[in-house]
Design a protein around this motif. Structure first.
Motif, PDB file in Angstrom:
ATOM      1  N   ALA A 192       4.664   0.128   0.314  1.00 53.07           N
ATOM      2  CA  ALA A 192       5.303  -0.178  -0.968  1.00 53.07           C
ATOM      3  C   ALA A 192       6.625   0.572  -1.076  1.00 53.07           C
ATOM      4  O   ALA A 192       6.747   1.682  -0.560  1.00 53.07           O
ATOM      5  CB  ALA A 192       4.385   0.250  -2.102  1.00 53.07           C
ATOM      6  N   ARG A 193       7.585  -0.043  -1.734  1.00 49.17           N
ATOM      7  CA  ARG A 193       8.840   0.667  -2.036  1.00 49.17           C
ATOM      8  C   ARG A 193       8.596   1.554  -3.257  1.00 49.17           C
ATOM      9  O   ARG A 193       7.608   1.381  -3.971  1.00 49.17           O
ATOM     10  CB  ARG A 193       9.948  -0.331  -2.382  1.00 49.17           C
ATOM     11  CG  ARG A 193      10.407  -1.213  -1.245  1.00 49.17           C
ATOM     12  CD  ARG A 193      11.657  -1.990  -1.693  1.00 49.17           C
ATOM     13  NE  ARG A 193      11.430  -2.686  -2.951  1.00 49.17           N
ATOM     14  CZ  ARG A 193      10.950  -3.907  -3.043  1.00 49.17           C
ATOM     15  NH1 ARG A 193      10.617  -4.584  -1.968  1.00 49.17           N
ATOM     16  NH2 ARG A 193      10.771  -4.482  -4.231  1.00 49.17           N
ATOM     17  N   ALA A 236       0.850  -1.193   0.000  1.00 51.79           N
ATOM     18  CA  ALA A 236       0.000   0.000   0.000  1.00 51.79           C
ATOM     19  C   ALA A 236       0.880   1.235   0.000  1.00 51.79           C
ATOM     20  O   ALA A 236       2.004   1.217   0.513  1.00 51.79           O
ATOM     21  CB  ALA A 236      -0.890   0.006   1.239  1.00 51.79           C
ATOM     22  N   ALA A 237       0.381   2.305  -0.602  1.00 48.70           N
ATOM     23  CA  ALA A 237       1.108   3.584  -0.601  1.00 48.70           C
ATOM     24  C   ALA A 237       0.157   4.710  -0.959  1.00 48.70           C
ATOM     25  O   ALA A 237      -0.897   4.475  -1.553  1.00 48.70           O
ATOM     26  CB  ALA A 237       2.254   3.553  -1.610  1.00 48.70           C
ATOM     27  N   ILE A 238       0.534   5.915  -0.566  1.00 46.56           N
ATOM     28  CA  ILE A 238      -0.204   7.099  -1.013  1.00 46.56           C
ATOM     29  C   ILE A 238       0.285   7.379  -2.429  1.00 46.56           C
ATOM     30  O   ILE A 238       1.481   7.570  -2.644  1.00 46.56           O
ATOM     31  CB  ILE A 238       0.080   8.307  -0.085  1.00 46.56           C
ATOM     32  CG1 ILE A 238      -0.312   7.965   1.354  1.00 46.56           C
ATOM     33  CG2 ILE A 238      -0.652   9.557  -0.590  1.00 46.56           C
ATOM     34  CD1 ILE A 238       0.153   8.967   2.390  1.00 46.56           C
ATOM     35  N   VAL A 286      -6.214  -4.872  -7.270  1.00 47.02           N
ATOM     36  CA  VAL A 286      -5.837  -3.510  -6.876  1.00 47.02           C
ATOM     37  C   VAL A 286      -7.042  -2.767  -6.310  1.00 47.02           C
ATOM     38  O   VAL A 286      -8.147  -2.857  -6.849  1.00 47.02           O
ATOM     39  CB  VAL A 286      -5.278  -2.720  -8.086  1.00 47.02           C
ATOM     40  CG1 VAL A 286      -5.112  -1.239  -7.755  1.00 47.02           C
ATOM     41  CG2 VAL A 286      -3.944  -3.302  -8.538  1.00 47.02           C
ATOM     42  N   LEU A 287      -6.829  -2.059  -5.213  1.00 48.15           N
ATOM     43  CA  LEU A 287      -7.879  -1.234  -4.618  1.00 48.15           C
ATOM     44  C   LEU A 287      -7.379   0.203  -4.574  1.00 48.15           C
ATOM     45  O   LEU A 287      -6.232   0.453  -4.189  1.00 48.15           O
ATOM     46  CB  LEU A 287      -8.154  -1.723  -3.182  1.00 48.15           C
ATOM     47  CG  LEU A 287      -9.132  -0.885  -2.362  1.00 48.15           C
ATOM     48  CD1 LEU A 287     -10.549  -1.015  -2.912  1.00 48.15           C
ATOM     49  CD2 LEU A 287      -9.106  -1.317  -0.885  1.00 48.15           C
ATOM     50  N   GLY A 299      -6.955  12.814  -2.556  1.00 44.35           N
ATOM     51  CA  GLY A 299      -5.728  12.051  -2.345  1.00 44.35           C
ATOM     52  C   GLY A 299      -6.064  10.570  -2.507  1.00 44.35           C
ATOM     53  O   GLY A 299      -7.183  10.151  -2.214  1.00 44.35           O
ATOM     54  N   ILE A 300      -5.100   9.817  -3.033  1.00 48.32           N
ATOM     55  CA  ILE A 300      -5.393   8.408  -3.327  1.00 48.32           C
ATOM     56  C   ILE A 300      -4.425   7.479  -2.596  1.00 48.32           C
ATOM     57  O   ILE A 300      -3.212   7.671  -2.639  1.00 48.32           O
ATOM     58  CB  ILE A 300      -5.298   8.138  -4.844  1.00 48.32           C
ATOM     59  CG1 ILE A 300      -6.311   9.029  -5.590  1.00 48.32           C
ATOM     60  CG2 ILE A 300      -5.539   6.665  -5.162  1.00 48.32           C
ATOM     61  CD1 ILE A 300      -6.266   8.908  -7.091  1.00 48.32           C
ATOM     62  N   VAL A 301      -4.991   6.477  -1.920  1.00 47.20           N
ATOM     63  CA  VAL A 301      -4.176   5.391  -1.376  1.00 47.20           C
ATOM     64  C   VAL A 301      -4.418   4.187  -2.283  1.00 47.20           C
ATOM     65  O   VAL A 301      -5.553   3.872  -2.619  1.00 47.20           O
ATOM     66  CB  VAL A 301      -4.561   5.070   0.077  1.00 47.20           C
ATOM     67  CG1 VAL A 301      -3.895   3.769   0.532  1.00 47.20           C
ATOM     68  CG2 VAL A 301      -4.142   6.211   0.994  1.00 47.20           C
ATOM     69  N   ARG A 302      -3.305   3.564  -2.664  1.00 50.74           N
ATOM     70  CA  ARG A 302      -3.410   2.449  -3.590  1.00 50.74           C
ATOM     71  C   ARG A 302      -2.941   1.172  -2.898  1.00 50.74           C
ATOM     72  O   ARG A 302      -1.941   1.195  -2.182  1.00 50.74           O
ATOM     73  CB  ARG A 302      -2.468   2.776  -4.742  1.00 50.74           C
ATOM     74  CG  ARG A 302      -2.739   2.056  -5.996  1.00 50.74           C
ATOM     75  CD  ARG A 302      -1.668   2.501  -6.943  1.00 50.74           C
ATOM     76  NE  ARG A 302      -2.162   2.686  -8.273  1.00 50.74           N
ATOM     77  CZ  ARG A 302      -1.368   2.985  -9.291  1.00 50.74           C
ATOM     78  NH1 ARG A 302      -0.095   3.193  -9.083  1.00 50.74           N
ATOM     79  NH2 ARG A 302      -1.873   3.107 -10.483  1.00 50.74           N
ATOM     80  N   VAL A 303      -3.660   0.102  -3.133  1.00 55.76           N
ATOM     81  CA  VAL A 303      -3.332  -1.188  -2.508  1.00 55.76           C
ATOM     82  C   VAL A 303      -3.239  -2.218  -3.632  1.00 55.76           C
ATOM     83  O   VAL A 303      -4.062  -2.222  -4.540  1.00 55.76           O
ATOM     84  CB  VAL A 303      -4.455  -1.594  -1.518  1.00 55.76           C
ATOM     85  CG1 VAL A 303      -4.195  -2.984  -0.944  1.00 55.76           C
ATOM     86  CG2 VAL A 303      -4.597  -0.561  -0.404  1.00 55.76           C
ATOM     87  N   SER A 304      -2.217  -3.077  -3.584  1.00 56.41           N
ATOM     88  CA  SER A 304      -2.116  -4.130  -4.597  1.00 56.41           C
ATOM     89  C   SER A 304      -1.621  -5.416  -3.972  1.00 56.41           C
ATOM     90  O   SER A 304      -0.671  -5.417  -3.189  1.00 56.41           O
ATOM     91  CB  SER A 304      -1.151  -3.698  -5.707  1.00 56.41           C
ATOM     92  OG  SER A 304      -0.991  -4.737  -6.640  1.00 56.41           O
ATOM     93  N   GLY A 305      -2.255  -6.525  -4.325  1.00 52.49           N
ATOM     94  CA  GLY A 305      -1.805  -7.821  -3.830  1.00 52.49           C
ATOM     95  C   GLY A 305      -2.970  -8.706  -3.452  1.00 52.49           C
ATOM     96  O   GLY A 305      -4.131  -8.303  -3.562  1.00 52.49           O
TER      97      GLY A 305
END
Ligand code: GDP
Length: 446
Positions: free
Chosen positions: A106-107, A9-11, A79-80, A21-27
Motif C-alpha cells: 500500500a502507498r 497490504a501494509a504493516i 479487510v483482513l 504488530g499488525i499487517v493490514r490487507v484491503s481489497g
C-alpha cells in the motif's frame, strides 16, 4: 458509489519492536489471503487465533486474525487484519507472505484514501485521521476527533445546502425574467446572501482557531543582547533551555522550544541579540535571527527596563516587517524602584522572579486571537481556510453583482463558484492532484 481496486497490504503498526504488530490487507482478494494464510476464513468481526502460514504453508507466527467484510469496514472493502508478535522480522515475513499471495504494497494513506473513495468518510474527515495520529496535545486530539466525527463537515454541508437553495432561487428567477431580478425576489436574495456571509464568518473563525491548535504559532523573542531574552524563554518553558550569562552575545544561534499555552502550541525561538557585530559567528546568528522573524506570527521585543528603549530598539522596530504584531516587554522589573512614566503600551515582567509572566501569557493569547477554550473546536488545515476565504469572496461578489449590476446570471455564476470552492473542503468536488497531495502525507498502513 463503490469502486473496486487491487488488494493492498501494509504493516499498520509503527516500525520497531512491540508486543503486537499488525499487517493490514484491503481489497477483493482479502478473503482469499485469509484462507491461504489461516487455512480458513474467520467469521466476520470475530477474533480467530491460530498459526499464520506463508505461501508454501510454513508457519511464520501465531496470532489473532480479524476479518471485516465490505462495505462495513474501514476502507469499505474486505479487510483482513493479522495481529502477530511485533518484531520487525516477523512483520516483514508476514507482509512478504501477503505480497506473495497477490497483494501489493500500500502507498502512504492508501487505506484512508480508499475509505474516502468508497464514501466511508469525506475528505475533511480523512484529513482528521492524519491529524489525530499527528496530534501533539490532548486538545489537538479532541479537535481532530470532532472533525473525524463530522463536526466540521456538517457545518460545511449546512452552508453548501444554503448555497444550493439560493442558486435554485436565483436560477429560477433567471428563467422567469431574462435580464433583471424582480424587486421582491431581490430583497429576499439579499437577505439570504447576508446570512450566508454571517455563517461563513463564524465557520471561518472556528476553523482558524482549529488551525492554530493544529499548527501552533511561531513566536520570536528579539531584543538587544543582555535584555533577558534567554531568561524569558527559560521562564516561559519553565526550565533551563537556554544558557543565561551576563556576557552579551551568548546566544549565537537560534534556539527553539515548544510549549503549550492552554492547549495552543507555541513554537518559541530565542534569537541572537540583534546588534552590529564583527564576530562572524555572531553575525551568522544575527542573520538567522532575522530569517526567523520573517516567518514569525508574533514578535516579543524584550527591553532591559533598567536602560529603557534606545537606538537599538528603534533600529529593530524599523526593520520588523510592518504586518508583524509586536508585544513589547520591559524585563528586569525586580531592579526598578519605580515604573518609567513614558512606557504605557508595554508589559513589565521579571524573567528572574516570574512577576508579570501570567499577564504576558494572557497578552499572547489575546494577540493570537486564541480563545483558550479548545472545547468545541475541530481541526482545520490551511487548505480549508483558503477554501473558506475563496467561498466568502465569491458570495461577496454575488452580493456586489446583485447591488451594482443586478444581472441575474452574474449572481448565479458567483454562487456556483462559491459552491465549488466550499465543496473542496469535504471533497464533493476535488481534483485528483489534490487527493494525491493530501494522502501522500499519511503514514504507510493508514
Ligand atoms: P539575553 O542576552 O537577552 O538572552 O539575556 P540573558 O537572558 O542571557 O540575560 C542577561 C543577564 O540579565 C543575565 O545576567 C541574567 O541573569 C540577567 N537577567 C535576565 N532577566 C532578568 C530579570 O528579570 N531580572 C534581573 N535582575 N536580571 C535579569
Amino acid at each position: 458509489m463503490h469502486r473496486s481496486f487491487d488488494t493492498i497490504a501494509a504493516i499498520a503498526t509503527a516500525p520497531g519492536r512491540g508486543g503486537v504488530g499488525i499487517v493490514r490487507v484491503s481489497g477483493p482478494h482479502a478473503a482469499e489471503v485469509a484462507r491461504r494464510c489461516l487455512g480458513r476464513l474467520p467469521s466476520p468481526r470475530q477474533a480467530l487465533y491460530g498459526p499464520f502460514l506463508d505461501a508454501r504453508g510454513e508457519v511464520i507466527d501465531d496470532g489473532i486474525a480479524l476479518y471485516f467484510p465490505g462495505p462495513h469496514s474501514y476502507t469499505g472493502e474486505d479487510v483482513l487484519e493479522l495481529q502477530g508478535h511485533g518484531g520487525p522480522v516477523v512483520m516483514d515475513l508476514l507482509l512478504g507472505a501477503c505480497l506473495e499471495m497477490g497483494c501489493r504494497m500500500a502507498r502512504a494513506g492508501e487505506f484512508t484514501e480508499r475509505a474516502f473513495l468508497n464514501d466511508r468518510m469525506d475528505l475533511a474527515q480523512a484529513e482528521a485521521v492524519a491529524d489525530l495520529i499527528d496530534a501533539g496535545s490532548a486538545a489537538a486530539v479532541r479537535s481532530a476527533r470532532r472533525s473525524l466525527e463530522g463536526g466540521f463537515s456538517r457545518q460545511v454541508d449546512l452552508i453548501l445546502s444554503a448555497l444550493t437553495e439560493l442558486r435554485v432561487f436565483v436560477e429560477a428567477d433567471l428563467d422567469f425574467s431574462e435580464e433583471e431580478l424582480d424587486l421582491l425576489a431581490e430583497g429576499d436574495i439579499q437577505y439570504r446572501i447576508e446570512s450566508l456571509l454571517d455563517q461563513l464568518a463564524t465557520l471561518t473563525e472556528q476553523a482558524r482557531q482549529g488551525n492554530l491548535l493544529r499548527e501552533g504559532a511561531h513566536l520570536v523573542i528579539a531584543g538587544r543582547p543582555n535584555a533577558g531574552k534567554s531568561s524569558l524563554l527559560n521562564r516561559l518553558v519553565d526550565r533551563e533551555a537556554a544558557i543565561v550569562t551576563a556576557i552579551p552575545g551568548t546566544t549565537r544561534d537560534v534556539l527553539r522550544e515548544h510549549l503549550s499555552l492552554d492547549g495552543l502550541p507555541l513554537h518559541l525561538v530565542d534569537t541572537a541579540g540583534l546588534r552590529e557585530s564583527d564576530d562572524p559567528v555572531e553575525q551568522e546568528g544575527i542573520r538567522r535571527a532575522w530569517a526567523e522573524i520573517e516567518r514569525a506570527d508574533l514578535v516579543l521585543l524584550v527591553v532591559d527596563a533598567t536602560q529603557g528603549e534606545g537606538e537599538e530598539e528603534g533600529e529593530i522596530r524599523r526593520r520588523l516587517p510592518p504586518r508583524l504584531p509586536v508585544i513589547t516587554v520591559y524585563n528586569k522589573l525586580d531592579r526598578l524602584t519605580e515604573l518609567p512614566a513614558d512606557a504605557s503600551d508595554v508589559l513589565f515582567i521579571s524573567a528572574r522572579t516570574g512577576e508579570g509572566i501570567s499577564t504576558l501569557r494572557e497578552a499572547l493569547k489575546a494577540q493570537l486571537h486564541y480563545s483558550g477554550h479548545p472545547e468545541g473546536l475541530f481541526t482545520a488545515r490551511r487548505r480549508h481556510l483558503d477554501a473558506l476565504a475563496c467561498t466568502r469572496d465569491h458570495v461577496q461578489a454575488a452580493n456586489d453583482q446583485l447591488i451594482i449590476t443586478r444581472a441575474t446570471e452574474l449572481v448565479a455564476e458567483e454562487l456556483r463558484l462559491a459552491q465549488e470552492a466550499l465543496g473542496e473542503i469535504t471533497g464533493r468536488v476535488s481534483a485528483d492532484d489534490l487527493l494525491g497531495e493530501i494522502f501522500s502525507s499519511f503514514c504507510i498502513g493508514k
